[in-house]
Write a protein that holds these residues in place. Structure first.
Motif, PDB file in Angstrom:
ATOM      1  N   ALA A 129      37.796  44.840  42.664  1.00 29.86           N
ATOM      2  CA  ALA A 129      37.415  43.719  41.801  1.00 29.86           C
ATOM      3  C   ALA A 129      37.868  43.956  40.366  1.00 29.86           C
ATOM      4  CB  ALA A 129      35.899  43.498  41.864  1.00 29.86           C
ATOM      5  N   TYR A 130      37.684  45.173  39.867  1.00 24.79           N
ATOM      6  CA  TYR A 130      38.106  45.507  38.499  1.00 24.79           C
ATOM      7  C   TYR A 130      39.618  45.355  38.344  1.00 24.79           C
ATOM      8  CZ  TYR A 130      39.330  48.314  34.431  1.00 24.79           C
ATOM      9  OH  TYR A 130      39.855  48.737  33.243  1.00 24.79           O
ATOM     10  N   ALA A 131      40.382  45.904  39.283  1.00 30.89           N
ATOM     11  CA  ALA A 131      41.847  45.837  39.194  1.00 30.89           C
ATOM     12  C   ALA A 131      42.355  44.404  39.283  1.00 30.89           C
ATOM     13  CB  ALA A 131      42.479  46.693  40.292  1.00 30.89           C
ATOM     14  N   ALA A 132      41.671  43.575  40.075  1.00 36.47           N
ATOM     15  CA  ALA A 132      42.075  42.169  40.178  1.00 36.47           C
ATOM     16  C   ALA A 132      41.850  41.452  38.857  1.00 36.47           C
ATOM     17  CB  ALA A 132      41.298  41.482  41.296  1.00 36.47           C
ATOM     18  N   GLU A 133      40.697  41.704  38.250  1.00 35.73           N
ATOM     19  CA  GLU A 133      40.367  41.035  36.983  1.00 35.73           C
ATOM     20  C   GLU A 133      41.196  41.583  35.822  1.00 35.73           C
ATOM     21  OE1 GLU A 133      36.637  40.945  33.911  1.00 35.73           O
ATOM     22  OE2 GLU A 133      36.167  40.831  36.050  1.00 35.73           O
ATOM     23  N   ARG A 134      41.340  42.893  35.748  1.00 34.63           N
ATOM     24  CA  ARG A 134      41.979  43.529  34.594  1.00 34.63           C
ATOM     25  C   ARG A 134      43.503  43.496  34.671  1.00 34.63           C
ATOM     26  NH1 ARG A 134      43.794  45.308  30.432  1.00 34.63           N
ATOM     27  NH2 ARG A 134      43.180  47.172  29.323  1.00 34.63           N
ATOM     28  N   PHE A 135      44.042  43.728  35.889  1.00 30.90           N
ATOM     29  CA  PHE A 135      45.490  43.870  36.019  1.00 30.90           C
ATOM     30  C   PHE A 135      46.150  42.837  36.931  1.00 30.90           C
ATOM     31  CE2 PHE A 135      43.683  48.197  35.474  1.00 30.90           C
ATOM     32  CZ  PHE A 135      44.168  48.452  34.196  1.00 30.90           C
ATOM     33  N   GLY A 136      45.342  42.005  37.589  1.00 28.56           N
ATOM     34  CA  GLY A 136      45.898  41.021  38.510  1.00 28.56           C
ATOM     35  C   GLY A 136      46.434  41.634  39.788  1.00 28.56           C
ATOM     36  N   LEU A 137      45.923  42.803  40.144  1.00 29.43           N
ATOM     37  CA  LEU A 137      46.382  43.484  41.353  1.00 29.43           C
ATOM     38  C   LEU A 137      45.447  43.186  42.521  1.00 29.43           C
ATOM     39  CD1 LEU A 137      47.315  47.002  39.934  1.00 29.43           C
ATOM     40  CD2 LEU A 137      48.879  45.324  40.911  1.00 29.43           C
ATOM     41  N   SER A 138      46.035  42.931  43.665  1.00 31.95           N
ATOM     42  CA  SER A 138      45.236  42.700  44.871  1.00 31.95           C
ATOM     43  C   SER A 138      44.923  44.043  45.529  1.00 31.95           C
ATOM     44  CB  SER A 138      46.013  41.840  45.860  1.00 31.95           C
ATOM     45  OG  SER A 138      47.123  42.580  46.356  1.00 31.95           O
ATOM     46  N   GLU A 139      44.056  43.997  46.525  1.00 34.19           N
ATOM     47  CA  GLU A 139      43.755  45.211  47.293  1.00 34.19           C
ATOM     48  C   GLU A 139      45.034  45.767  47.911  1.00 34.19           C
ATOM     49  OE1 GLU A 139      41.162  46.714  51.149  1.00 34.19           O
ATOM     50  OE2 GLU A 139      40.792  44.714  50.327  1.00 34.19           O
ATOM     51  N   TYR A 140      45.881  44.885  48.422  1.00 37.52           N
ATOM     52  CA  TYR A 140      47.128  45.327  49.047  1.00 37.52           C
ATOM     53  C   TYR A 140      48.051  45.981  48.014  1.00 37.52           C
ATOM     54  CZ  TYR A 140      45.287  42.416  52.729  1.00 37.52           C
ATOM     55  OH  TYR A 140      44.462  41.864  53.676  1.00 37.52           O
ATOM     56  N   GLY A 141      48.077  45.413  46.826  1.00 33.28           N
ATOM     57  CA  GLY A 141      48.880  45.999  45.758  1.00 33.28           C
ATOM     58  C   GLY A 141      48.390  47.391  45.381  1.00 33.28           C
ATOM     59  N   LEU A 142      47.064  47.545  45.302  1.00 33.61           N
ATOM     60  CA  LEU A 142      46.487  48.859  44.988  1.00 33.61           C
ATOM     61  C   LEU A 142      46.837  49.875  46.076  1.00 33.61           C
ATOM     62  CD1 LEU A 142      42.961  47.778  43.710  1.00 33.61           C
ATOM     63  CD2 LEU A 142      44.812  48.748  42.339  1.00 33.61           C
ATOM     64  N   ARG A 143      46.688  49.457  47.331  1.00 38.02           N
ATOM     65  CA  ARG A 143      46.987  50.369  48.445  1.00 38.02           C
ATOM     66  C   ARG A 143      48.479  50.718  48.468  1.00 38.02           C
ATOM     67  NH1 ARG A 143      42.482  51.255  51.161  1.00 38.02           N
ATOM     68  NH2 ARG A 143      40.899  49.636  51.291  1.00 38.02           N
ATOM     69  N   ASP A 144      49.333  49.747  48.154  1.00 36.03           N
ATOM     70  CA  ASP A 144      50.768  49.991  48.116  1.00 36.03           C
ATOM     71  C   ASP A 144      51.118  51.014  47.031  1.00 36.03           C
ATOM     72  OD1 ASP A 144      53.403  49.445  49.080  1.00 36.03           O
ATOM     73  OD2 ASP A 144      53.749  48.251  47.266  1.00 36.03           O
ATOM     74  N   LEU A 145      50.393  50.972  45.922  1.00 35.90           N
ATOM     75  CA  LEU A 145      50.604  51.918  44.823  1.00 35.90           C
ATOM     76  C   LEU A 145      49.924  53.265  45.061  1.00 35.90           C
ATOM     77  CD1 LEU A 145      50.124  49.486  41.814  1.00 35.90           C
ATOM     78  CD2 LEU A 145      52.269  50.575  42.533  1.00 35.90           C
ATOM     79  N   GLY A 146      49.084  53.340  46.086  1.00 32.77           N
ATOM     80  CA  GLY A 146      48.380  54.590  46.368  1.00 32.77           C
ATOM     81  C   GLY A 146      47.171  54.823  45.485  1.00 32.77           C
ATOM     82  N   ILE A 147      46.615  53.746  44.935  1.00 28.53           N
ATOM     83  CA  ILE A 147      45.459  53.853  44.048  1.00 28.53           C
ATOM     84  C   ILE A 147      44.188  54.035  44.875  1.00 28.53           C
ATOM     85  CG2 ILE A 147      44.092  52.674  42.280  1.00 28.53           C
ATOM     86  CD1 ILE A 147      46.899  53.455  41.347  1.00 28.53           C
ATOM     87  N   LYS A 148      43.339  54.955  44.408  1.00 30.51           N
ATOM     88  CA  LYS A 148      42.038  55.194  45.029  1.00 30.51           C
ATOM     89  C   LYS A 148      40.991  55.216  43.926  1.00 30.51           C
ATOM     90  CE  LYS A 148      44.019  57.700  48.870  1.00 30.51           C
ATOM     91  NZ  LYS A 148      43.957  58.878  49.697  1.00 30.51           N
ATOM     92  N   SER A 149      39.724  55.414  44.327  1.00 28.78           N
ATOM     93  CA  SER A 149      38.617  55.379  43.372  1.00 28.78           C
ATOM     94  C   SER A 149      37.894  56.707  43.337  1.00 28.78           C
ATOM     95  CB  SER A 149      37.585  54.330  43.776  1.00 28.78           C
ATOM     96  OG  SER A 149      38.163  53.083  44.023  1.00 28.78           O
ATOM     97  N   PHE A 150      37.415  57.055  42.162  1.00 27.68           N
ATOM     98  CA  PHE A 150      36.441  58.140  42.028  1.00 27.68           C
ATOM     99  C   PHE A 150      35.236  57.532  41.339  1.00 27.68           C
ATOM    100  CE2 PHE A 150      34.246  61.334  39.549  1.00 27.68           C
ATOM    101  CZ  PHE A 150      33.956  62.266  40.528  1.00 27.68           C
ATOM    102  N   ASP A 151      34.098  57.570  42.004  1.00 27.17           N
ATOM    103  CA  ASP A 151      32.857  57.035  41.443  1.00 27.17           C
ATOM    104  C   ASP A 151      31.804  58.125  41.532  1.00 27.17           C
ATOM    105  OD1 ASP A 151      30.560  55.724  40.711  1.00 27.17           O
ATOM    106  OD2 ASP A 151      30.934  53.965  41.943  1.00 27.17           O
ATOM    107  N   PRO A 152      31.376  58.688  40.401  1.00 30.35           N
ATOM    108  CA  PRO A 152      30.403  59.790  40.445  1.00 30.35           C
ATOM    109  C   PRO A 152      29.089  59.399  41.108  1.00 30.35           C
ATOM    110  CG  PRO A 152      30.690  59.008  38.201  1.00 30.35           C
ATOM    111  CD  PRO A 152      31.722  58.323  39.043  1.00 30.35           C
ATOM    112  N   ALA A 153      28.765  58.113  41.108  1.00 35.90           N
ATOM    113  CA  ALA A 153      27.527  57.671  41.752  1.00 35.90           C
ATOM    114  C   ALA A 153      27.659  57.657  43.264  1.00 35.90           C
ATOM    115  CB  ALA A 153      27.143  56.284  41.247  1.00 35.90           C
TER     116      ALA A 153
END
Length: 155
Positions: free
Chosen positions: A110-134
């Motif tokens: 959701a953050y990447a879509a709002e901030r950068f206009g990237l879809s989930e598929y775009g994130l996965r294509d770029l190899g982006i993952k998340s680190f959430d301490p919670a």
């Protein structure tokens, strides 16, 4: 000169995780702190403006001279004057394995879509993952507190 007197010349001074300080640069119209200030264990103060101001302009703007930045005593953080040693191949490989084991959280999508206009598929294509301490109970020993305190997009 006393280190607290030097720091007192700058606005919005805050400690930085590496043992130095961040402040608003007096040599330009700084909207948020971009000046790095740190005192080495050799009692010399170093300054670097991330926006590119010359050190001469920075120290002149607060009424200091170069001799004021040498043989500095008093309270305040110090950092080693030597550059840190390079990290070996083992810890680098361990960090890669840690990062590879992360997932992609819906909040990151959701953050990447709002901030950068990237879809989930775009994130996965770029190899982006998340680190959430919670949400991530596993941490890597070399991860700094500054990194682990906030959710991150990682590659």
């Amino acid at each position: 000169m006393d280190f607290s007197l030097i720091l007192g010349r700058f606005a919005d001074v805050d400690e930085h995780d590496d043992g130095g300080y961040l402040a608003k640069c007096p040599a330009h119209d700084d909207s948020r702190p971009s000046l790095r200030i740190w005192r080495g264990d050799d009692n010399k103060v170093r300054i670097t403006c991330r926006a590119g101001c010359k050190p001469d302009d920075v120290i002149a703007a607060v009424g200091l001279t170069w001799p004021n930045l040498f043989d500095v005593s008093g309270e305040g953080n110090t950092v080693r004057k030597e550059r840190p040693t390079l990290v070996g191949a083992g810890p680098v490989a361990g960090l890669r394995m840690f990062l590879d084991g992360l997932t992609l959280y819906p909040s990151t999508i959701a953050y990447a879509a709002e901030r950068f206009g990237l879809s989930e598929y775009g994130l996965r294509d770029l190899g982006i993952k998340s680190f959430d301490p919670a949400a991530d109970s596993t941490t890597f020993p070399a991860v700094t507190r500054a990194f682990a305190d906030f959710p991150r997009m990682v590659h």
